[in-house]
Design a protein around this motif. Sequence first.
Motif, PDB file in Angstrom:
ATOM      1  N   TYR A   1     -33.621 -23.055   7.085  1.00  0.00           N
ATOM      2  CA  TYR A   1     -34.413 -24.268   7.224  1.00  0.00           C
ATOM      3  C   TYR A   1     -35.050 -24.695   5.905  1.00  0.00           C
ATOM      4  O   TYR A   1     -35.345 -23.863   5.049  1.00  0.00           O
ATOM      5  CB  TYR A   1     -35.488 -24.065   8.298  1.00  0.00           C
ATOM      6  CG  TYR A   1     -34.888 -23.808   9.656  1.00  0.00           C
ATOM      7  CD1 TYR A   1     -34.338 -24.847  10.399  1.00  0.00           C
ATOM      8  CD2 TYR A   1     -34.833 -22.531  10.182  1.00  0.00           C
ATOM      9  CE1 TYR A   1     -33.760 -24.623  11.632  1.00  0.00           C
ATOM     10  CE2 TYR A   1     -34.263 -22.287  11.426  1.00  0.00           C
ATOM     11  CZ  TYR A   1     -33.730 -23.348  12.146  1.00  0.00           C
ATOM     12  OH  TYR A   1     -33.160 -23.123  13.360  1.00  0.00           O
TER      13      TYR A   1
ATOM     14  N   SER B   1     -40.874 -26.851   6.123  1.00  0.00           N
ATOM     15  CA  SER B   1     -40.607 -27.407   7.452  1.00  0.00           C
ATOM     16  C   SER B   1     -41.234 -26.503   8.518  1.00  0.00           C
ATOM     17  O   SER B   1     -41.434 -25.307   8.307  1.00  0.00           O
ATOM     18  CB  SER B   1     -39.106 -27.536   7.707  1.00  0.00           C
ATOM     19  OG  SER B   1     -38.500 -26.268   7.829  1.00  0.00           O
ATOM     20  N   GLU B   2     -41.537 -27.085   9.659  1.00  0.00           N
ATOM     21  CA  GLU B   2     -42.095 -26.318  10.772  1.00  0.00           C
ATOM     22  C   GLU B   2     -41.100 -25.259  11.240  1.00  0.00           C
ATOM     23  O   GLU B   2     -41.473 -24.133  11.554  1.00  0.00           O
ATOM     24  CB  GLU B   2     -42.458 -27.249  11.931  1.00  0.00           C
ATOM     25  CG  GLU B   2     -43.058 -26.548  13.128  1.00  0.00           C
ATOM     26  CD  GLU B   2     -44.390 -25.850  12.852  1.00  0.00           C
ATOM     27  OE1 GLU B   2     -44.720 -24.894  13.590  1.00  0.00           O
ATOM     28  OE2 GLU B   2     -45.111 -26.249  11.919  1.00  0.00           O
ATOM     29  N   GLN B   3     -39.812 -25.603  11.260  1.00  0.00           N
ATOM     30  CA  GLN B   3     -38.785 -24.643  11.683  1.00  0.00           C
ATOM     31  C   GLN B   3     -38.747 -23.442  10.746  1.00  0.00           C
ATOM     32  O   GLN B   3     -38.560 -22.315  11.195  1.00  0.00           O
ATOM     33  CB  GLN B   3     -37.404 -25.301  11.747  1.00  0.00           C
ATOM     34  CG  GLN B   3     -37.254 -26.293  12.860  1.00  0.00           C
ATOM     35  CD  GLN B   3     -37.636 -27.698  12.419  1.00  0.00           C
ATOM     36  OE1 GLN B   3     -38.142 -27.923  11.319  1.00  0.00           O
ATOM     37  NE2 GLN B   3     -37.398 -28.666  13.279  1.00  0.00           N
ATOM     38  N   ARG B   4     -38.926 -23.664   9.437  1.00  0.00           N
ATOM     39  CA  ARG B   4     -38.936 -22.549   8.490  1.00  0.00           C
ATOM     40  C   ARG B   4     -40.122 -21.625   8.769  1.00  0.00           C
ATOM     41  O   ARG B   4     -39.974 -20.401   8.764  1.00  0.00           O
ATOM     42  CB  ARG B   4     -38.989 -23.052   7.049  1.00  0.00           C
ATOM     43  CG  ARG B   4     -38.929 -21.920   6.039  1.00  0.00           C
ATOM     44  CD  ARG B   4     -38.943 -22.455   4.606  1.00  0.00           C
ATOM     45  NE  ARG B   4     -38.698 -21.411   3.656  1.00  0.00           N
ATOM     46  CZ  ARG B   4     -37.516 -21.009   3.242  1.00  0.00           C
ATOM     47  NH1 ARG B   4     -36.426 -21.581   3.729  1.00  0.00           N
ATOM     48  NH2 ARG B   4     -37.382 -20.035   2.368  1.00  0.00           N
TER      49      ARG B   4
END
Length: 64
Positions: free
Chosen positions: A34, A38-41
């Motif tokens: 990701y 980022s929020e996903q990372r």
Amino acid sequence: MAMSGSDSKKPTSDPVSEGVRAHQRGKPRDACPYPAKSEQRQQWLEGYDGRPRNSPPDLPIERS
């Protein structure tokens, strides 16, 4: 309907679970797919590290 073996290899949409699996498989921490910031990372790294990002570090055990 039975699931075939290939169904179990579908990528998950849960970054935390992906991070956990990456750690279990011995992948390096920088293998996160990701984008930075980022929020996903952040979620992936939570799974990889095994604790929520806002969790303080474990304190050392005091031995008497």
